[in-house]
Design an enzyme around this catalytic site. Structure first.
Site, short mmCIF file in Angstrom:
data_model
loop_
_atom_site.label_atom_id
_atom_site.label_comp_id
_atom_site.label_asym_id
_atom_site.label_seq_id
_atom_site.Cartn_x
_atom_site.Cartn_y
_atom_site.Cartn_z
N GLY A 32 24.04 92.43 15.78
CA GLY A 32 25.10 92.82 16.71
C GLY A 32 25.27 94.32 16.67
N SER A 106 19.64 95.57 14.36
CA SER A 106 18.37 94.97 14.82
C SER A 106 18.39 94.72 16.32
CB SER A 106 18.08 93.68 14.05
OG SER A 106 19.20 92.84 13.92
#
Length: 200
Positions: A32, A106
Site C-alpha cells: 500500500g 511494493s
C-alpha cells in the site's frame, strides 16, 4: 559462475522445522502507499500472533533500507531489486519455519508477482492496505508527501511515481472505513486455518 554453485543437501527440512515449531510457515505481504497503515497493522497482527505462541518475524521498509539495502535508491530499477532481495530473505525465513510479516510499498505488480514465485504461491498471503493517496497525504506520518510536493523527494509513490494496486489480493483493508482492530481481526481470521500444520 553459476555452474560452480552446487547447493548442499541438508537433512533438516522446512517440514521438520515447521513440526518443531508446531506451526505452518508463510509470508504475509502488506502492500500500500506510504502512510496507508501497513506497518501499524502488521505490528498489531504480530502482537496477536505472539500472544498465540506463533513464531514470527517482521521485515519493514525503513529498517531494510537502513541495512541490507542501503545501497539502493528509489529508481524503478532499484525498487525492483529492493523487493527481490526482501523476497529472498523472506523465503529463507519461511524455510526456517517462521511466519514472516513484510510491510513494503511494493508499487509494481510484476515485483509482487516475483515475490509470489520466489516464496511459492502456497506460502504467500497478499494484504492490500487500500488507503487513498489523498488520505495518506493528509496523514503524512513521516512528512514524505510534504517533501515530495516541495521537490525534495523524487519518485515518490502516489505523487510522482505510480502505484499499481493489487487486482485480487487475498485480503483487502480499507483503512478509511475499517479500524486497526477490525483490520487485524479480518487478517487473523483469514490466516488462522493456514497456521495449522495439516492445512496444506
Amino acid at each position: 559462475m553459476e555452474k560452480n554453485i552446487i547447493p548442499h543437501t541438508y537433512q533438516i527440512s522446512q517440514d521438520d522445522r515447521k513440526k518443531l515449531n508446531n506451526q505452518n510457515s508463510f509470508l504475509m505481504w502488506f502492500t500500500g502507499l506510504s502512510g496507508s497503515g501497513k506497518s501499524t497493522i502488521a505490528n498489531v497482527v504480530e502482537q496477536e500472533l505472539y500472544k498465540k505462541g506463533i513464531k514470527t518475524y517482521t521485515l519493514d521498509g525503513d529498517n531494510i533500507r537502513k541495512g541490507i539495502n542501503n545501497d539502493l535508491s528509489f529508481s524503478p530499477e532499484d525498487r525492483t531489486e529492493n523487493i527481490r532481495r526482501i523476497a529472498e530473505i523472506a523465503h529463507l525465513m519461511v524455510d526456517a519455519g517462521l511466519v514472516v510479516l513484510a510491510a513494503f510499498v511494493s508499487p509494481y505488480k510484476k515485483d509482487r508477482d516475483n515475490i509470489r514465485s520466489i516464496v511459492k504461491d502456497v506460502n504467500f498471503v497478499e494484504i492490500y492496505i487500500n488507503t487513498s493517496a489523498e488520505e495518506c497525504e493528509r496523514r503524512d506520518v513521516k512528512g514524505l508527501y510534504k517533501k515530495a510536493r516541495a521537490g525534495e523527494i523524487k519518485n515518490m509513490t502516489g505523487i510522482s511515481a505510480p502505484y499499481e494496486a493489487p487486482e485480487n489480493p487475498d485480503i483487502e483493508i480499507n483503512t478509511e472505513k475499517e479500524t486497526v482492530e477490525e483490520a487485524v481481526y479480518k487478517i487473523i481470521e483469514f490466516i488462522t486455518p493456514k497456521l495449522q500444520l495439516n492445512h496444506e
